[in-house]
Scaffold this motif. Structure first.
Motif, PDB file in Angstrom:
ATOM      1  N   SER A 124     -69.136  32.709 -29.188  1.00 49.79           N
ATOM      2  CA  SER A 124     -70.245  31.725 -29.037  1.00 49.79           C
ATOM      3  C   SER A 124     -70.177  31.009 -27.710  1.00 49.79           C
ATOM      4  O   SER A 124     -68.978  31.240 -27.092  1.00 49.79           O
ATOM      5  CB  SER A 124     -70.240  30.900 -30.187  1.00 49.79           C
ATOM      6  OG  SER A 124     -68.927  29.956 -30.140  1.00 49.79           O
ATOM      7  N   GLY A 125     -70.867  29.976 -27.423  1.00 50.60           N
ATOM      8  CA  GLY A 125     -70.960  29.079 -26.250  1.00 50.60           C
ATOM      9  C   GLY A 125     -69.664  28.342 -26.222  1.00 50.60           C
ATOM     10  O   GLY A 125     -68.964  28.074 -25.002  1.00 50.60           O
ATOM     11  N   GLU A 126     -68.778  28.150 -27.185  1.00 53.15           N
ATOM     12  CA  GLU A 126     -67.587  27.192 -27.742  1.00 53.15           C
ATOM     13  C   GLU A 126     -66.481  27.884 -27.575  1.00 53.15           C
ATOM     14  O   GLU A 126     -65.420  27.554 -27.454  1.00 53.15           O
ATOM     15  CB  GLU A 126     -67.921  26.060 -28.688  1.00 53.15           C
ATOM     16  CG  GLU A 126     -68.897  25.095 -28.204  1.00 53.15           C
ATOM     17  CD  GLU A 126     -69.181  24.261 -29.496  1.00 53.15           C
ATOM     18  OE1 GLU A 126     -68.277  24.398 -30.379  1.00 53.15           O
ATOM     19  OE2 GLU A 126     -69.810  23.238 -29.291  1.00 53.15           O
ATOM     20  N   GLY A 127     -66.682  29.342 -27.874  1.00 54.31           N
ATOM     21  CA  GLY A 127     -65.169  29.940 -27.964  1.00 54.31           C
ATOM     22  C   GLY A 127     -65.319  30.981 -29.132  1.00 54.31           C
ATOM     23  O   GLY A 127     -66.566  31.385 -29.610  1.00 54.31           O
ATOM     24  N   PRO A 128     -64.331  31.769 -29.460  1.00 52.44           N
ATOM     25  CA  PRO A 128     -64.567  32.698 -30.720  1.00 52.44           C
ATOM     26  C   PRO A 128     -64.776  32.186 -31.929  1.00 52.44           C
ATOM     27  O   PRO A 128     -64.566  31.125 -32.469  1.00 52.44           O
ATOM     28  CB  PRO A 128     -62.984  33.283 -30.711  1.00 52.44           C
ATOM     29  CG  PRO A 128     -62.252  33.070 -29.485  1.00 52.44           C
ATOM     30  CD  PRO A 128     -62.938  31.622 -28.965  1.00 52.44           C
ATOM     31  N   GLN A 129     -65.538  33.026 -33.010  1.00 52.22           N
ATOM     32  CA  GLN A 129     -65.662  32.481 -34.344  1.00 52.22           C
ATOM     33  C   GLN A 129     -65.516  33.743 -35.046  1.00 52.22           C
ATOM     34  O   GLN A 129     -65.740  35.018 -34.970  1.00 52.22           O
ATOM     35  CB  GLN A 129     -67.300  32.458 -34.362  1.00 52.22           C
ATOM     36  CG  GLN A 129     -67.869  31.377 -33.709  1.00 52.22           C
ATOM     37  CD  GLN A 129     -69.275  30.788 -33.861  1.00 52.22           C
ATOM     38  OE1 GLN A 129     -70.018  31.758 -34.070  1.00 52.22           O
ATOM     39  NE2 GLN A 129     -69.808  29.830 -33.838  1.00 52.22           N
ATOM     40  N   ALA A 130     -64.661  33.588 -36.067  1.00 51.62           N
ATOM     41  CA  ALA A 130     -64.012  34.521 -36.871  1.00 51.62           C
ATOM     42  C   ALA A 130     -65.009  34.678 -38.038  1.00 51.62           C
ATOM     43  O   ALA A 130     -65.686  33.548 -38.492  1.00 51.62           O
ATOM     44  CB  ALA A 130     -62.841  34.077 -37.559  1.00 51.62           C
ATOM     45  N   LEU A 131     -65.381  35.756 -38.453  1.00 51.36           N
ATOM     46  CA  LEU A 131     -66.634  36.290 -39.408  1.00 51.36           C
ATOM     47  C   LEU A 131     -65.794  36.284 -40.870  1.00 51.36           C
ATOM     48  O   LEU A 131     -64.741  37.123 -40.944  1.00 51.36           O
ATOM     49  CB  LEU A 131     -67.408  37.441 -38.974  1.00 51.36           C
ATOM     50  CG  LEU A 131     -67.894  37.184 -37.715  1.00 51.36           C
ATOM     51  CD1 LEU A 131     -68.869  38.655 -37.171  1.00 51.36           C
ATOM     52  CD2 LEU A 131     -68.892  36.175 -37.459  1.00 51.36           C
ATOM     53  N   ASP A 132     -66.669  35.918 -41.778  1.00 52.31           N
ATOM     54  CA  ASP A 132     -66.036  36.223 -43.220  1.00 52.31           C
ATOM     55  C   ASP A 132     -66.408  37.605 -43.819  1.00 52.31           C
ATOM     56  O   ASP A 132     -65.655  38.297 -44.633  1.00 52.31           O
ATOM     57  CB  ASP A 132     -66.465  35.296 -44.194  1.00 52.31           C
ATOM     58  CG  ASP A 132     -66.088  33.895 -43.711  1.00 52.31           C
ATOM     59  OD1 ASP A 132     -64.979  33.733 -43.061  1.00 52.31           O
ATOM     60  OD2 ASP A 132     -66.732  32.751 -44.046  1.00 52.31           O
ATOM     61  N   SER A 133     -67.570  38.155 -43.415  1.00 52.32           N
ATOM     62  CA  SER A 133     -68.018  39.497 -43.867  1.00 52.32           C
ATOM     63  C   SER A 133     -67.922  40.528 -42.548  1.00 52.32           C
ATOM     64  O   SER A 133     -67.853  40.370 -41.505  1.00 52.32           O
ATOM     65  CB  SER A 133     -69.272  39.548 -44.287  1.00 52.32           C
ATOM     66  OG  SER A 133     -70.318  39.060 -43.324  1.00 52.32           O
ATOM     67  N   ILE A 134     -67.992  41.828 -43.299  1.00 52.06           N
ATOM     68  CA  ILE A 134     -67.739  43.023 -42.514  1.00 52.06           C
ATOM     69  C   ILE A 134     -69.177  43.856 -42.437  1.00 52.06           C
ATOM     70  O   ILE A 134     -69.362  44.155 -43.531  1.00 52.06           O
ATOM     71  CB  ILE A 134     -66.730  43.714 -42.608  1.00 52.06           C
ATOM     72  CG1 ILE A 134     -65.349  42.994 -42.573  1.00 52.06           C
ATOM     73  CG2 ILE A 134     -66.642  45.035 -41.841  1.00 52.06           C
ATOM     74  CD1 ILE A 134     -63.960  43.848 -43.214  1.00 52.06           C
ATOM     75  N   SER A 135     -69.957  43.550 -41.636  1.00 49.01           N
ATOM     76  CA  SER A 135     -71.351  44.266 -41.298  1.00 49.01           C
ATOM     77  C   SER A 135     -71.168  45.173 -40.141  1.00 49.01           C
ATOM     78  O   SER A 135     -71.086  44.666 -38.859  1.00 49.01           O
ATOM     79  CB  SER A 135     -72.314  43.060 -41.077  1.00 49.01           C
ATOM     80  OG  SER A 135     -72.332  42.326 -42.403  1.00 49.01           O
TER      81      SER A 135
END
Length: 485
Positions: free
Chosen positions: A336-347
């Motif tokens: 994202s614009g502010e850095g990494p985002q860990a995702l909860d689901s795997i799609s």
């Protein structure tokens, strides 16, 4: 009877006195107010409309195309009814009505292209109103957005280049023309590279001095010889300019050299171009390649086929990628614009080629599904993508992409990351390779497949990408490690 007449007479006199006191102010206000209400009423202007504007049907949508109207003028519309089909930058989406009423006027007909967001496409009226007398608002936005055409201004004259003070440099054709007509080369204005006097410079000088002496045998053919690249459709060249090699492309004139035909780009094509440019210019791509043995997958497919369970190699690849993302959650991230985002689901986003361009429908929660369920989901999504019937939630999002060109015979390739995702896996075709067995020393045949991981260097470094490919190969070569439901 007399009492009634008396009371009536007193009431009339009281009313006249009151009217005399308030004559000016009451009469003026009442008349103006009544006239204003009449001319602003629906009986004068028509039914008040309910505006239907071009909505944003996807996060990246800026404009849309009207594919088909599902209602016609005069049809009753209930909230939730389908009004029309709109082609967005991803798919063809059905626009539903948010109000009850009657479709009174269609302002954007079927086939309207590049309709900007917020543009008025239709008008509705409330139930019970006369839809034929709907008031069409003036195109305020269009008149404000369209600037007044500027008066055409003549281009500034091109200043002639000064003649060279050093030794004169002439092209062979220019030298022949000047010698034939007895013209002084010092009078010519050179326009060629590094001050060379060209054939055009000599002809321009000849126009200024047409009465110069000529040699009767050779002058006429040389001076009258046309330029070998001139075409009847070409515009006359300005003085001092040189012809273009090759000639300038002219649209709409097939058959002429250097021409072309304009091909209108769909919304999908334009968005693909924008996102690919954004990805390659803003994301630091890193690439890693590995070979995988498909022997165990091929054997398992044969056994499942005997039980009338049909799955493809790509279904196993999707399952292996999802299982690997579960083992390495640090790869299941977006930027994202502010850095990494860990995702909860795997799609998993799978690339599907359609006549309008590439689109990536999503298999949600792929790690929790078996190969058979993944196969059914992939087939249904691919068919909807080719028919242009994907819903927004079926192609928006995703945490990891897979692009498989193996069915086209491509041995290996590198794919472009689909932002904001961190990785995309490019899958090539399988090939038979002879392998020397270390234990027995015998030759055996392996079915190898090359995969290339494109990763975002800001999120997945080379070491993490290598670990991902190693675990992916292990899962694919030993499919019993994955859950098969």
């Amino acid at each position: 009877m007399a009492a009634s007449l008396r009371l009536g007479r007193q009431g009339i006199l009281f009313g006249l006195r009151f009217a005399k006191l308030k004559k000016k102010s009451w009469t003026s206000y009442s008349f103006q107010d009544n006239v204003r209400q009449f001319f602003q009423s629906p009986y004068f202007f028509g039914a008040a409309p309910v505006k239907v504007e071009m909505p944003a049907l996807s996060p990246t949508m800026e404009e849309g195309n009207i594919v088909k109207w599902l209602k016609k003028e005069g049809d009753a519309v209930a909230a939730g009814d389908a009004l029309c089909e709109i082609e967005t930058d991803k798919a063809v989406v059905t626009l539903e009505s948010s109000d009850d009423g009657v479709l009174a006027k269609i302002l954007m007909e079927e086939g309207s292209r590049a309709v900007r967001l917020g543009t008025l496409i239709a008008l509705m009226v409330e139930e019970g109103e006369d839809w034929k007398t709907v008031e069409i608002p003036p195109p305020v936005a269009a008149t404000q957005a369209t600037p007044a055409p500027a008066a055409p201004t003549a281009p500034p004259p091109h200043p002639p280049r000064a003649a060279s003070t050093g030794p004169l440099r002439l092209s062979p054709a220019a030298r022949h023309i000047l010698d034939t007509h007895g013209l002084d080369p010092q009078l010519a204005t050179p326009t060629g590279h590094r001050g060379i006097i060209t054939k055009e410079d000599a002809l321009n000088l000849l126009k200024k001095f047409p009465d110069s002496k000529t040699t009767p045998v050779t002058a006429a053919p040389v001076a009258a010889a046309p330029s070998p690249v001139a075409t009847p459709a070409a515009a006359p060249l300005p003085p001092g300019s040189r012809p273009m090699y090759p000639p300038q492309s002219i649209p709409g004139k097939p058959g002429a050299p250097g021409t072309f035909t304009e091909v209108p780009a769909s919304n999908v094509r334009r968005v693909i171009a924008q996102r690919l440019t954004q990805s390659k210019t803003t994301i630091p791509h890193a690439y890693a390649t590995i070979d995988c043995d498909l022997g165990a997958v091929m054997q398992l497919r044969k056994e499942m086929a005997k039980a009338e369970i049909k799955v493809s190699v790509n279904d196993f690849i999707i399952k292996a990628a999802a299982a690997t993302l579960r083992e390495l959650p640090e790869v299941n991230v977006t930027w994202s614009g502010e850095g990494p985002q860990a995702l909860d689901s795997i799609s998993i986003s799978i690339a599907v080629a359609t006549p309008k361009g590439l689109i990536t429908p999503i298999i949600t929660n792929a790690a929790d599904k078996g190969v058979q369920e993944i196969s059914a989901n992939a087939k249904a999504l691919a068919q909807k993508a080719r028919n242009g019937k994907l819903l927004p939630h079926e192609y928006q999002g995703g945490s990891f992409s897979i692009s498989n060109l193996g069915m086209f015979g491509i041995s290996e390739f590198s794919a472009v990351i689909n932002p904001p995702q961190a990785c995309i896996l490019a899958v090539g075709t399988s090939r038979a390779v002879l392998h020397l067995t270390e234990e027995t020393g015998a030759l055996s045949t392996q079915q190898l497949m090359t995969v290339t991981l494109s990763s975002d260097g800001r999120l997945v470094d080379d070491e993490l990408a290598s670990r991902f490919l190693d675990k992916f190969r292990a899962n694919l070569e030993r499919p019993q490690r994955m859950t098969l439901n």
